[in-house]
Design a protein around this motif. Structure first.
Motif, PDB file in Angstrom:
ATOM      1  N   LEU A 167      28.870  20.242  44.376  1.00  0.00           N
ATOM      2  CA  LEU A 167      27.987  21.407  44.286  1.00  0.00           C
ATOM      3  C   LEU A 167      28.560  22.572  45.090  1.00  0.00           C
ATOM      4  N   LEU A 168      29.068  22.259  46.285  1.00  0.00           N
ATOM      5  CA  LEU A 168      29.643  23.325  47.120  1.00  0.00           C
ATOM      6  C   LEU A 168      30.880  23.917  46.462  1.00  0.00           C
ATOM      7  N   SER A 169      31.646  23.081  45.762  1.00  0.00           N
ATOM      8  CA  SER A 169      32.812  23.607  45.054  1.00  0.00           C
ATOM      9  C   SER A 169      32.367  24.597  43.989  1.00  0.00           C
ATOM     10  N   GLY A 170      31.279  24.266  43.298  1.00  0.00           N
ATOM     11  CA  GLY A 170      30.763  25.167  42.268  1.00  0.00           C
ATOM     12  C   GLY A 170      30.366  26.514  42.853  1.00  0.00           C
ATOM     13  N   LEU A 171      29.620  26.463  43.955  1.00  0.00           N
ATOM     14  CA  LEU A 171      29.190  27.710  44.601  1.00  0.00           C
ATOM     15  C   LEU A 171      30.405  28.521  45.052  1.00  0.00           C
ATOM     16  N   SER A 172      31.381  27.826  45.656  1.00  0.00           N
ATOM     17  CA  SER A 172      32.560  28.529  46.174  1.00  0.00           C
ATOM     18  C   SER A 172      33.359  29.146  45.024  1.00  0.00           C
ATOM     19  N   PHE A 173      33.424  28.442  43.917  1.00  0.00           N
ATOM     20  CA  PHE A 173      34.147  28.955  42.742  1.00  0.00           C
ATOM     21  C   PHE A 173      33.543  30.295  42.314  1.00  0.00           C
ATOM     22  N   VAL A 174      32.224  30.303  42.186  1.00  0.00           N
ATOM     23  CA  VAL A 174      31.533  31.534  41.787  1.00  0.00           C
ATOM     24  C   VAL A 174      31.750  32.623  42.841  1.00  0.00           C
ATOM     25  N   ALA A 175      31.648  32.248  44.111  1.00  0.00           N
ATOM     26  CA  ALA A 175      31.757  33.250  45.182  1.00  0.00           C
ATOM     27  C   ALA A 175      33.159  33.860  45.229  1.00  0.00           C
ATOM     28  N   VAL A 176      34.195  33.051  44.934  1.00  0.00           N
ATOM     29  CA  VAL A 176      35.563  33.591  44.918  1.00  0.00           C
ATOM     30  C   VAL A 176      35.699  34.609  43.781  1.00  0.00           C
ATOM     31  N   ILE A 177      35.104  34.300  42.635  1.00  0.00           N
ATOM     32  CA  ILE A 177      35.160  35.255  41.520  1.00  0.00           C
ATOM     33  C   ILE A 177      34.430  36.544  41.905  1.00  0.00           C
ATOM     34  N   TYR A 178      33.286  36.419  42.557  1.00  0.00           N
ATOM     35  CA  TYR A 178      32.562  37.610  43.042  1.00  0.00           C
ATOM     36  C   TYR A 178      33.491  38.461  43.907  1.00  0.00           C
ATOM     37  N   THR A 179      34.182  37.790  44.853  1.00  0.00           N
ATOM     38  CA  THR A 179      35.039  38.535  45.776  1.00  0.00           C
ATOM     39  C   THR A 179      36.124  39.301  45.022  1.00  0.00           C
ATOM     40  N   ALA A 180      36.659  38.669  43.974  1.00  0.00           N
ATOM     41  CA  ALA A 180      37.788  39.288  43.276  1.00  0.00           C
ATOM     42  C   ALA A 180      37.353  40.453  42.396  1.00  0.00           C
ATOM     43  N   MET A 181      36.082  40.492  42.011  1.00  0.00           N
ATOM     44  CA  MET A 181      35.650  41.483  41.026  1.00  0.00           C
ATOM     45  C   MET A 181      35.878  42.938  41.428  1.00  0.00           C
ATOM     46  N   PRO A 182      35.670  43.319  42.697  1.00  0.00           N
ATOM     47  CA  PRO A 182      35.939  44.721  43.046  1.00  0.00           C
ATOM     48  C   PRO A 182      37.364  45.155  42.683  1.00  0.00           C
ATOM     49  N   ALA A 183      38.326  44.204  42.766  1.00  0.00           N
ATOM     50  CA  ALA A 183      39.712  44.574  42.461  1.00  0.00           C
ATOM     51  C   ALA A 183      39.903  44.916  40.982  1.00  0.00           C
ATOM     52  N   LEU A 184      38.981  44.477  40.126  1.00  0.00           N
ATOM     53  CA  LEU A 184      39.074  44.811  38.707  1.00  0.00           C
ATOM     54  C   LEU A 184      38.736  46.282  38.456  1.00  0.00           C
ATOM     55  N   VAL A 185      37.829  46.816  39.273  1.00  0.00           N
ATOM     56  CA  VAL A 185      37.330  48.160  38.959  1.00  0.00           C
ATOM     57  C   VAL A 185      37.782  49.231  39.937  1.00  0.00           C
ATOM     58  N   ILE A 186      38.234  48.835  41.117  1.00  0.00           N
ATOM     59  CA  ILE A 186      38.609  49.860  42.102  1.00  0.00           C
ATOM     60  C   ILE A 186      40.126  50.032  42.074  1.00  0.00           C
ATOM     61  N   ALA A 187      40.570  51.272  41.844  1.00  0.00           N
ATOM     62  CA  ALA A 187      41.987  51.507  41.577  1.00  0.00           C
ATOM     63  C   ALA A 187      42.699  52.269  42.689  1.00  0.00           C
ATOM     64  N   GLU A 188      41.979  52.651  43.732  1.00  0.00           N
ATOM     65  CA  GLU A 188      42.658  53.373  44.831  1.00  0.00           C
ATOM     66  C   GLU A 188      41.926  53.099  46.140  1.00  0.00           C
ATOM     67  N   CYS A 189      42.565  53.531  47.244  1.00  0.00           N
ATOM     68  CA  CYS A 189      41.989  53.198  48.548  1.00  0.00           C
ATOM     69  C   CYS A 189      40.685  53.945  48.815  1.00  0.00           C
ATOM     70  N   ASN A 190      40.693  55.254  48.683  1.00  0.00           N
ATOM     71  CA  ASN A 190      39.442  56.030  48.725  1.00  0.00           C
ATOM     72  C   ASN A 190      38.505  55.648  49.861  1.00  0.00           C
ATOM     73  N   PRO A 191      38.563  56.188  51.019  1.00  0.00           N
ATOM     74  CA  PRO A 191      39.456  57.278  51.416  1.00  0.00           C
ATOM     75  C   PRO A 191      40.809  56.748  51.867  1.00  0.00           C
TER      76      PRO A 191
END
Lengths: 838, 126
Positions: B102-126
């Motif tokens: 169960l913890l592996s499942g939660l961690s799997f989802v949480a890792v995907i959550y963490t990675a998602m900002p990198a899909l949409v944010i393209a610069e450092c700003n500021p």
């Protein structure tokens, strides 16, 4: 009655007499020397509630001030002190300590243990907490309370001109209390892992125990960053070391990071133990085992981890890169998953069982309702764009009170009503409980719901008044009325608890028909806790194991007797609960009180810069602790083994990883290592954010740090040698190596200090020399403490208290040196070699 | 020699997947923060940070899957249903396996959550 029965009856009575004598908590003028968990836990709860009422009064003062616009009931300055102290006291003197208080009281009972493994440490923690709390709270009566908000942001709080002595009282008073929290964490982790009853495998433990393990683990990783931050902060205030001063290479944001690396997990450190109470209450009143035991474990552990990835959501408006905000926003949303799992598990359990309505259940239901609203606004403020609008407004005030009062206060009241019979042997009035609940529930919502709207209309938090005709008047008046209704509800419950009950009958055994072991307790309870330590075969032994209570009472299980008149409890293995040791526990003592008060003296005298008094107090504290260790720990028993009943013979003395002391050292050093890691984080934070940080001043060079590494490595090697010599039976070899390693530890510490000293690094000139000095002083102080430990082992060996077969002290000190070696190498590589790599 | 060791489960393996989440989270946060603070002195663009986060995410997810498979095996591949509340070593191991899974499942989802900002944010700003 036959002759055989009479004989059995007499034997049992004699056993009970001996047990009672061994466990009797002192009375009369020695009352406060007690270390029994039942008594220390009770003091802890009463003290924490007293602080809560005090902070509640402060809140009412604020609400009176804010009831009408342009009010002058409180001055702006006093209002600042009021809200700072309200937040500080509620968080540090109520919410966290009440966890420790309740856990110390009920965890041993739940585990069928006679007490926790370090009763004197619990007492020491309590006295530290009580003294530190009185010191911090008392400051407001002298107009000297901290007044810069409960999170003490620099540069406002580092400037003595703006913040006065209040900031020092906050920093030193709370650092002292954090010591108590870490002490409790060590106690509770070892208690849960090693003091379960035989047969209680890890899949049968009460869920409360799982939460305690997770929360105590979180304390170990969350509190040390704050302690590290406090050290930097106080060094800046006392000696002008510019950690947070941007003009001299410092950075105020470092404090925000360190504070919130502590501060956000702390929210869950407060919330999880309260939810843990619900995890015990809900099955009892559903009369059904919890549905989804493994899911609760998932939720507790998962929340424990994820809560460390949220801290920057308090800093969304500080101008960090958008991608950083994204990471923390994502984790803040992810943590809603395990939090929600717990709520659904409770609902499923209630649906599966037949619900018995009662006051604890009422508070539990109210808690869930309020907490869900707080959780939903939490999901809102976890979104950075929304947070930019709501930041520092009353919306956040409303959100945090919904989470804390729904997630902590209501469950705690539920727990209090539920466990009161365990603590005092009587039931609390259901009528008063219901009245109190409805006043609290309605009053709370009336007080805090309008704050959402006030916040969205733009009312900033922490303003001491507001002008007429900008749309805040009605909302604030309603909030104030609600606050007083809420307070009246709290008072009704306090009255239910505090009113005299001498003429009322004691409750029956297991009055709620619960399934877990704490309800074995007699009404009123005996000081021994549990008459004999049972063998456990179920998660709800009182429901599933036939005649368990009768057999426990008849002394048919382990440790039914105290033949030697000593306090004893069982130690079992971590996963399967196999008995491994009969642990002898220390009894009442003055030395713990004296140790706590002299340590408190150090912190209090430092606040006023009374250096000599602080030094003397520190020396007294050191003597007390050494005396406490010498007389109360690693005692050599009069025989190797003892028959604990049912034909089982267990050793009285074990050392190394099988002993509770080794685990305590391990856990303490994990916390200690986290504090060092936080300081090193500070070093690299400056390096990242400030261009040319390391080139800003002369460094410590590479020579002395390398010498330091070599000396500490040699010390570590000599300690390994001393342990090997002792195991071989060579006392002289062991002593010789101890002396050698002691000398090298002292030289290693000096070599560490020599780096910045010989390069004339001036800590007040720039943050770079200041952080280097802080790191090497940290290692030197730890080296010195390690040297004291080596000296202690030497003395124990010479006194015949440390021998080949009795080597607890030596093994624990070797463990300390494992951590010490890692600390020293890491620090010296960072300060000495990292600059060369650039 | 076996590729997968036979019995490595202890109390500590329960924490494997969340520990992977923590390591991945720290790596992404520290990596991006250091890059954005020092970007002028480094000769590559933000897109490489995003690629790095992608690689780290794939690695982390793989490790969590391995942990989940081990947990699934410890659980007996789901041969028995919860609650695993009998006083036997078998039920104790099954419980650990299920909780770890169960913890592996939660961690799997949480890792995907963490990675998602990198899909949409393209610069450092500021």
């Amino acid at each position: 009655m036959s002759a055989a029965d009479m004989h059995e009856d007499n034997t049992r009575k004699a056993q009970e007499e001996r047990l009672r004598a061994a466990w009797m908590a002192p009375r009369g003028w020695r009352y406060f020397t007690a270390v029994n968990n039942t008594r220390v836990g009770l003091w802890y709860i009463v003290t924490a509630f007293t602080f809560m009422l005090f902070a509640g009064v402060l809140a009412l003062l604020m609400r009176v001030q804010l009831a009408v616009p342009n009010n002058s009931f409180l001055s702006a300055d006093f209002f600042n002190q009021t809200f700072t102290l309200h937040g500080t006291v509620m968080m540090f003197l109520f919410a966290v300590p009440i966890f420790e208080a309740v856990a110390i009281t009920v965890l041993p009972q739940m585990l069928g243990a006679r007490d926790l493994p370090f009763p004197r440490l619990s007492a020491f923690g309590y006295w530290s907490f009580a003294l530190g709390g009185v010191f911090v709270c008392g400051s407001i009566f002298f107009g000297a309370a901290p007044d810069t908000g409960w999170f003490m942001y620099p540069p406002l709080a580092t400037d003595p001109e703006y913040s006065g002595i209040g900031a020092d009282i906050w920093l030193l008073g709370l650092s002292f209390i954090e010591v108590a929290s870490i002490a409790a964490a060590v106690e509770l982790i070892v208690g849960f892992l090693k003091c379960r009853p035989p047969g209680m495998r890890i899949n049968l433990t009460p869920l409360y125990g799982w939460y305690v393990l997770v929360v105590a683990g979180m304390i170990l990783f969350a509190f040390p960053p704050l302690i590290a931050g406090d050290i930097l902060f106080e060094l800046e205030r006392m000696f002008d070391w510019p950690f947070f001063d941007p003009e001299r290479g410092g950075d105020p944001l470092l404090w925000q990071h360190l504070f919130w690396i502590f501060g956000h997990p702390e929210v869950y450190i407060i919330f999880l133990p309260a939810i843990a109470l619900l995890a015990m209450i809900v099955p009892t009143f559903a009369q059904h085992p919890i549905v989804g035991y493994s899911w609760i474990v998932l939720a507790a552990v998962g929340t424990g981890f994820l809560s460390f990835g949220l801290w920057v959501h308090h800093m969304f408006t500080t101008g960090l890169p958008s991608i950083s905000l994204g990471f923390f926003s994502a984790a803040s949303e992810a943590v809603a998953i395990p939090t929600g799992v717990q709520i659904f598990v409770f609902l499923a359990t209630l649906l599966a069982g037949r619900v018995v309505f009662s006051v604890p259940m009422l508070f539990a239901a109210g808690a869930l309702a309020i907490f869900v609203i707080g959780g939903l606004t939490g999901v809102m403020v976890a979104l950075a764009p929304f947070d930019w609008q709501a930041h520092d407004t009353y919306f956040v005030v409303a959100h945090l009170h919904y989470t804390l009062i729904g997630g902590m206060l209501f469950p705690t009241f539920a727990g209090l009503y539920y466990f009161y019979p365990v603590m005092r042997g009587r039931m609390l009035s259901a009528r008063l409980g219901k009245t109190g609940f409805w006043l609290m529930f309605v009053g709370f919502n009336v007080a805090f719901f309008p704050m959402h709207i006030a916040g969205l209309r733009g009312m900033p938090r922490r303003v001491f008044t507001y002008p007429d005709e900008i749309g805040f008047n009605v909302l604030n008046l309603v909030s104030t009325i609600g606050a007083f209704v809420f307070a009246s509800g709290v008072l009704v419950v306090i009255w239910a608890i505090a009113r005299p009950k001498r003429n009322e009958p004691y409750a029956g055994r297991n009055p709620w028909n619960a399934g877990t072991l704490e309800w074995l307790i007699e009404m009123p309870g005996e000081d021994w806790g549990v008459r004999s330590v049972p063998i456990i075969e179920s998660r709800y032994p009182l429901w599933d194991q036939k005649n368990l209570m009768r057999d426990v009472d008849a002394g048919r299980f382990y440790l039914a007797d105290a033949a030697e008149g000593r306090r004893e409890t069982l130690v079992t293995s971590v996963l399967d609960g196999d008995p491994v040791q009969c642990l002898r526990l220390p009894g009442p003592a003055y030395v713990t009180i004296l140790a706590a008060f002299s340590l408190g003296g150090v912190f209090i005298f430092l606040t006023y810069h009374w250096w000599i008094a602080a030094l003397v107090s520190g020396a007294i504290c050191a003597v007390c602790i050494l005396y406490w260790l010498w007389t109360g720990t690693a005692e050599i028993p009069e025989k190797r083994e003892k028959n604990v009943g049912l034909g089982l013979t267990l050793p009285l003395y074990v050392s190394g990883p099988r002993s509770v002391g080794w685990w305590a050292m391990f856990i303490t050093m994990v916390g200690d290592g986290t504090a060092l890691a936080s300081l090193i984080f500070g070093y690299f934070f400056y390096w990242t954010v400030h261009r040319g940080f390391i080139a800003a001043a002369a460094g410590p060079g590479a020579f002395w740090p390398i010498v330091g590494i070599a000396l500490f490595a040699a010390t570590w090697g000599a300690m390994l040698g001393a342990l090997a010599a002792n195991t071989r039976g060579s006392a002289s070899g062991q002593r010789l190596l101890l002396i050698l390693s002691l000398l090298m530890a002292v030289l290693g510490s000096l070599a560490g200090l020599a780096g910045p000293w010989t390069h004339a690094m001036t800590p007040s000139s720039h943050a770079y020399p200041a952080i280097v000095w802080t790191l090497v002083i940290w290692v030197a102080v730890h080296g010195a403490v390690g040297a004291v430990m080596q000296g202690y082992c030497l003395a124990r060996s010479l006194a015949g208290r440390l021998t080949r077969d009795h080597d607890i002290d030596l093994r624990n000190v070797v463990l300390y040196w494992h951590f010490m070696l890692v600390s020293a190498v890491l620090t010296f590589v960072v300060v000495g070699l990292f600059p060369l790599a650039l | 020699m076996r590729l997968v060791p036979k019995e490595i489960e202890s109390l500590w393996t329960l924490f494997t997947a969340p520990a992977v989440w923590a390591a991945h989270f720290l790596l992404c946060y520290v990596g991006a923060a250091v890059y954005c603070a020092k970007r002028s002195s480094w000769g590559f663009g933000f897109e490489w940070v995003r690629v790095g986060i992608g690689v780290a995410t794939l690695l982390a997810l793989t490790m969590i899957l391995v942990s989940a498979w081990l947990a699934w095996r410890q659980w007996g591949f789901g041969a028995q249903d919860p609650p695993h509340d009998r006083p036997t070593g078998h039920d104790r191991r099954s419980f650990q396996g299920l909780a770890t899974l169960l913890l592996s499942g939660l961690s799997f989802v949480a890792v995907i959550y963490t990675a998602m900002p990198a899909l949409v944010i393209a610069e450092c700003n500021p």
